[in-house]
Design an enzyme around this catalytic site. Structure first.
Site, short mmCIF file in Angstrom:
data_model
loop_
_atom_site.label_atom_id
_atom_site.label_comp_id
_atom_site.label_asym_id
_atom_site.label_seq_id
_atom_site.Cartn_x
_atom_site.Cartn_y
_atom_site.Cartn_z
CB SER A 10 -7.61 -22.69 85.52
OG SER A 10 -8.87 -22.84 86.16
CE1 TYR A 44 -12.13 -19.74 91.84
CE2 TYR A 44 -11.30 -21.14 90.13
CZ TYR A 44 -11.99 -20.16 90.60
OH TYR A 44 -12.72 -19.32 89.52
CB THR A 66 -9.44 -17.02 92.43
OG1 THR A 66 -8.44 -17.31 91.19
CG2 THR A 66 -10.62 -16.45 91.97
CE LYS A 115 -8.20 -13.99 87.48
NZ LYS A 115 -9.59 -14.61 87.94
CB SER A 156 -10.03 -9.59 88.18
OG SER A 156 -10.80 -10.43 87.39
CG HIS A 161 -14.36 -14.48 88.03
ND1 HIS A 161 -13.84 -14.89 89.34
CD2 HIS A 161 -14.33 -15.36 87.31
CE1 HIS A 161 -13.20 -16.41 89.27
NE2 HIS A 161 -13.79 -16.64 87.75
NE ARG A 210 -16.70 -17.10 83.44
CZ ARG A 210 -17.07 -17.78 82.43
NH1 ARG A 210 -17.50 -17.12 81.27
NH2 ARG A 210 -17.19 -18.94 82.38
N GLY A 224 -10.01 -7.92 82.31
CA GLY A 224 -11.32 -7.61 82.04
C GLY A 224 -11.37 -6.50 80.70
NE ARG A 241 -16.46 -13.74 78.24
CZ ARG A 241 -16.35 -13.14 79.67
NH1 ARG A 241 -15.50 -12.00 79.66
NH2 ARG A 241 -17.33 -13.35 80.44
#
Lengths: 365, 365, 365, 365
Positions: free
Chosen positions: D115, D138, D164, D240, D261, D263, D266, D295, D318
């Site tokens: 990230s 980002y 993203t 993404k 995705s 996200h 979120r 996801g 996660r």
């Protein structure tokens, strides 16, 4: 019913939080009046569930640095397609009653629909709303009284007449009947009756309101009578309570606008949810009239879905009342602000920067 | 089983309230007999769920100042399309047994269907019902006894013969078997057996009723035997227990009327719910016969949905028994009154003023 | 694990009751072995849910005074289309192990499928079953051992070879791994291994069985090898574990019969339920082979639905084991008897008197 | 946040077990940051539910003695189609932070997506990953800073740029706002800001991260700007956050790869689940680009279903963090190992030995 201080609003991050605060501020009589739906409350629940089931199909790589939620209803500019639906007796929620709601609508650039059964006279509300209000009419058996109410609404600055068509009789909100809902002694319905008249309503059984309403409202009104109604007021007419393509078509044929609603699940239980009814209605109207919707709107994505499928604006019933009960004028403002913020973010995350970008392709039913 | 005083009925705002009162008035033997469905009770639950799932599409701006719920079944005028289904042993619920039910049906302008297995002789019930009753027949292996029962029913004023076709054997209501349901000593089934005969039924295992029934009822009867049956009685014949288009077509071909039913979920578990079966049956019958329905009706909107999809009337099984258990004759009256009031309001809120206005367009399945 | 006395069976009115009795009779090691499904047990649950969702469309006015549940599988007459599926290690449930199951199958006119991994030698079981048994084969990497097992099965009177095709590896029954399932010291798997061989299996992690199985079973076997298998035995071959139309077609092309199964939800979690897979398989087989099904059968209506949609017989896995655990031979008999009684009643209540009357028109999916 | 010893991992038999261990190792600030979804978390739940609902149609009698889970993404060989999705702030989970994740990805032959908001500098992670990493970008309003990050990523050995596109604004994870999520003082975001800059972010209300992000990220980027981005880096570009056929088509037209995705639920609540969006995206891409998905992946069968419907690899968000929190590097390894083992077994039980065997015919939606 001591109004909460605005400080409490800091703990509200969404409309569910405001609902919690609002419910806590109400006594049983008022809470049941606002919260209850007809009979088994299937439609009350479905109004919200139908929104949740619909899936969004967001678009990406759009310049969303500037998102404009602004729109207009019947020419009145709104900061977002979110208005306040009519509901009776705001005095049950807060001492400032409809004055608070009207001020919040004005402050937020929204529009309030004032109920025939307000606890505050039309003129007082009109002064607070400063043109940001519509007037909701139950046609009364006493046509002279109806006409006088219409004249007062127009004189007070109402921009449209919202004519409720789904309540020739009141639906059975059983909690209200069980506990014999009654308007507290310090409140009245000044647009239609004196406090003395209200006090004379017999309440041998069931709800005082239902008994009163039963006698007051005209049950004979049909599509043919709309011409008469149009003759009584220069205001545009919105028919509130349309749930079928057939009636939406008739509304458009009669030059009326269409408000998709099942009265917040308070009239005919197991009636179709507003959101499920919307697509066939948008098809039937085919752009001839404006379409509004209430019922179950609690998230910015709900607003977006309704607008994407053809609603020009959505209207908040209970959601505004929870805010009003929680903190009066500021509570209603906060309700409108939270939902508008959610709606703006939802637009951005869907790749939409203007209301016109919200189309059915964004929704998978 | 002390009957409740009518005063209690004031706390009943809907049929669910009456069910609560009725259940509280019954001992386990009686309660399990009335309440239980076959096996896992899937069909018992689905009968109600199927109604709840169907969505109404109400019409507006109709003059509903006068709503007429009146209809007729086989020429008998009814105050609304709500009758009482046959159920055995009303004496389990109240000392007045079927006499109370019959009086309530008469008072309310309804129609009662008297079970072969009543605790009260046909003639006594006929006198109370004053023409507002149909007679339900289980064809017995003893055809002479069957004929004598038919003669007695006709002589007592029954207007129709409701011939149960879904119970050559009793379904397994396991609660009854588990706790060995038995008819209390003070009750008998005077239409078919003496108390002594009943006492002789072996109950080594399972339910006394199931064992008794097993021996009594004719399992050989087919469509071809309907001609014989027609020769035994001048009454019109209704076949109760039809769940398919195929059988509904055959019924119409044989000049019989069709009662859509799965026996209240008491016979074949996972059989289709009555309401889900109705559309294909209405299509198949195509107006040649009258169609009735029981199973899961507890709200005025249920009545409306069934009638809209082709039923001429709906019939209450357990709902009437809860009222009977709660307060005897007055309890059954209250059941009928509450449901008729709900139905009338549902009609008004759907924009329907006569039974003929109830069409499939009102329902989204 | 003291076997329950048959007296307890009087409290069992359905297979759920027997399951309760059976579970209570088992220790954790055995209970988890029988009860667990793969991973999250979606398929385990769906096997039953799929049956419950299907609606029956019963026919009426049929002479059901005589209902014949009898059928045959591969020429072997059965008292009803209900057999016993293979499952390993009946000794975990009862000291009489597979002898008890075989005797019950014989007594009830059913058929038992003996697992390769039985605790009882093939010959002993064959003697008890008296021709009412099929033999289930896991093809072992040791082909000589496989052949010798096949020869023994044939010599012992097996009527068919049930070749399991869905288990080149064992699915992960996580409860077994978590608590390290192991065969108790007093039990062995005499068809394939000595007790000493079993004792040598490493169990550093997970289930002893899974580790053992991993080494024993041939993972290379394909459709092309079926010819070899056919050469090893004169018995008809049934492929157990088919879930698609494609494989069912191949089975029929190869002259094999088709056993629709997901191994009781113990192999591939989220695999389609047996009952949902059945219609496409019946279409694909188109009468060329016999079709059997296991997975989720616990009610007579489940049997009826499976047969109506094309299964020649259904087979009980866990259900038989609960009966065995509850009361040995008599417990298995009671399982078969209860389900056959339910099936007979379901036939009568569907208007079916012979197996041939069970057609897809009886089921609405 | 004491890291668990690897011994604990022996009690983890699936990813749900690892999630339990990981959650237990986190404080509320970190747990809410990882666990929460936007608003009512409908999409968060649907991501998993959509996988569970899909049914597998396994094939049998395939030689599965050798199953090869190996594949490649953009030419990089992977031991299985399972990678690690980008997520911010691995330092919240474990003191080794992104170094641990990178080492685990390398050890297991997987690929880690780093990230922009890592707690570890790109170069450090690149050294640990040894070429097994992609870099997630980002796009920042400060384009010079963006370019410098891209240069560093390329220099550090990143194999692809994961851009993203679904987060011009952060979605509202209300738990984070309610408890004012903040990065602990010992952590920083070295790729984009100094600790001092972070400390200056105002946190009058809501989440520190949301406020910070709001100012940092470029919201103006559109499809037309992709050419500029391509000029800044030689790496292949993956978009993404694609959820529609329309955008997937545009991505392929622009020479980009597609990462399906939402996200992790979120961003936009009630957005379609990744798995439900996949089929229309695979159709639209039609082989022109590689497709990835994140996801809701928690089982080997989820991996299989996604690959069968067109994903080249799936990515864990996660799930990897729970492993990291539970036991650092070894925890992430265990996560990858467990899921790869489940996937290999699922392939074998579906009759698939190579990735190419996974086709839509294996799935019934």
């Amino acid at each position: 019913m001591t109004p909460r201080t605005p400080a409490d609003l800091n703990t509200a991050f969404n409309l569910a939080d405001l609902e919690r605060l609002g419910r806590a501020a109400l006594d049983r009589n008022a809470l049941e009046y606002y919260a209850s739906g007809a009979n088994d409350e299937h439609t009350l629940r479905e109004n919200r569930a139908a929104f949740s089931r619909a899936r969004l199909r967001p678009r990406v790589l759009v310049d969303v640095s500037s998102v404009n939620t602004g729109t207009s209803v019947l020419g009145l500019p709104l900061s977002s397609p979110i208005g306040i639906a009519p509901s009776a007796f705001h005095g049950l929620a807060h001492a400032d009653a409809e004055r608070a709601t009207a001020r919040a609508a004005y402050t937020r650039g929204s529009v309030m629909t004032l109920s025939t059964f307000s606890n505050t006279p039309i003129e007082t509300v009109g002064a607070e709303a400063q043109g940001r209000f519509w007037f909701q009419l139950y046609l009364l058996r006493d046509r002279a009284l109806s006409r006088s109410i219409l004249d007062r609404a127009h004189a007070a600055g109402a921009r449209a007449l919202v004519f409720t068509v789904d309540a020739p009789f009141l639906g059975r909100r059983e909690a209200n009947e069980r506990h014999r809902f009654a308007l507290p002694a310090h409140l009245s319905a000044p647009n239609v009756a004196s406090r003395d008249e209200l006090a004379q309503v017999e309440t041998d059984s069931g709800s005082q309101l239902a008994n009163y309403f039963q006698n007051l409202v005209d049950k004979t009104f049909t599509w043919r009578d709309l011409d008469w109604l149009r003759g009584q007021t220069p205001l545009p007419i919105i028919l509130k309570g349309i749930l079928t393509a057939e009636d939406a078509h008739l509304a458009a044929e009669h030059g009326c606008h269409v408000w998709v609603s099942n009265h917040g699940g308070r009239q005919l239980d197991t009636a179709i949810s507003s959101f499920e009814a919307l697509p066939e209605i948008a098809d039937a109207v085919a752009g001839r009239s404006e379409i509004y919707l209430d019922g179950g709107v609690t998230r910015g994505t709900d607003v977006l879905k309704a607008v994407a499928l053809g609603a020009r604006a959505v209207f908040l019933g209970r959601a505004a009342l929870w805010g009003l009960a929680a903190a009066g004028e500021h509570g209603v403002e906060r309700t409108l602000e939270l939902l508008e913020d959610e709606f703006r973010l939802a637009m951005a995350l869907c790749g939409a920067t203007r209301i016109e970008d919200l189309t059915p392709a964004l929704v998978r039913l």
